[in-house]
Design an enzyme around this catalytic site. Structure first.
Site, short mmCIF file in Angstrom:
data_model
loop_
_atom_site.label_atom_id
_atom_site.label_comp_id
_atom_site.label_asym_id
_atom_site.label_seq_id
_atom_site.Cartn_x
_atom_site.Cartn_y
_atom_site.Cartn_z
N HIS A 115 -8.03 -5.30 0.09
CA HIS A 115 -6.80 -4.57 0.39
C HIS A 115 -6.02 -5.37 1.43
CE1 HIS A 115 -4.35 -1.01 0.03
NE2 HIS A 115 -4.29 -0.87 1.34
N SER A 130 0.83 -1.20 0.00
CA SER A 130 0.00 0.00 0.00
C SER A 130 0.87 1.27 0.00
CB SER A 130 -0.98 -0.05 1.18
OG SER A 130 -1.98 0.92 1.04
N ASP A 146 -10.08 -4.81 -4.29
CA ASP A 146 -9.55 -3.82 -3.35
C ASP A 146 -10.48 -2.61 -3.28
OD1 ASP A 146 -7.99 -1.90 -1.94
OD2 ASP A 146 -6.13 -2.80 -2.69
#
Length: 238
Positions: free
Chosen positions: A210, A122, A178
């Site tokens: 995610h 991320s 996601d």
């Protein structure tokens, strides 16, 4: 320039001779130990290698605008979580210095830059792209999991202007489900980096939100070994 802050880090040590290193950067709000534990849960073991030290640094707590200025362990600030806004370059620069010091520590430990891979999950993946494409173009590879760059990111310009050719290869992985960082953002980041002159590979994981998954971690593990082979494997292949 602000004084370099020594980052806390946790390490999965190599089991044999230390000849290569991986920096694995956590996502926003996490920590090095948190990411190490998550990877261990997903793989059912530590991400460990015979010759590679894996380092999980922790971002210092800083006020984070998307959380209304609350303190969070983030690599840099963001005006909002979107591809369509400017980057918060001041905080990115500061962290490039702090993470650069971690790279220098590995160099002092006898590991040259071409025996290092830098990546993250991320926000950690975006941070890794800034660090590698702008300051450490001579590392062995960079990876970004569930990550994106803003569409006017200075990283694209850095890749276009790079005198170091070829640049490190980028491995990107992204879940199709996601809900925080859309799969499209990841794909568009990959396309723009490729257009700027980077060698990229993009892997989609159907139904993954995610998060990390085992197939992705196994892919990453084998890709790292390809980029940072053990000396015995290297000499056998030459």
């Amino acid at each position: 320039m602000a004084a370099v802050e020594k980052l806390r880090r946790c390490v999965v040590s190599q089991t044999g001779k230390h000849t290569a290193s991986v920096l694995f950067l956590h996502g926003s709000g996490d920590t090095g130990p948190g990411l190490q534990a998550w990877v261990r849960d997903v793989l059912a073991k530590d991400m460990a290698f015979e010759h590679i030290r894996v380092i999980f640094p922790t971002a210092p707590a800083r006020p984070y605008t998307p959380m209304h200025g609350s303190l969070s362990h983030v690599w840099f600030d963001r005006y909002k979580i979107s591809r369509d806004c400017p980057e918060h370059l001041e905080s990115i620069e500061e962290m490039c210095s702090n993470l650069g010091a971690v790279v220098q520590d590995e160099i002092r430990a006898g590991v040259p830059k071409h025996r290092m891979v830098i990546g993250g999950f991320s926000m950690g993946g975006a941070m890794a792209l800034h660090l590698v494409c702008r300051y450490f173009q001579d590392v062995a590879g960079v990876f970004a999991l569930s990550s994106f760059l803003n569409k006017d990111s200075v990283v694209y310009q850095a890749v276009e202007n790079a005198t170091q050719r070829p640049l490190p290869e980028l491995l990107q992985c992204h879940g199709t489900a996601d809900e925080l960082v859309s799969h499209t953002w990841g794909e568009e980041t990959s396309c723009l980096l490729k257009k700027a002159g980077m060698n990229t590979s993009f892997h989609s994981f159907p139904g993954l939100n995610h998060q990390l998954c085992r197939a992705e971690m196994e892919l990453l593990h084998s890709w790292i070994l390809k980029k940072l082979p053990s000396e015995s494997a290297f000499s056998a292949g030459h």
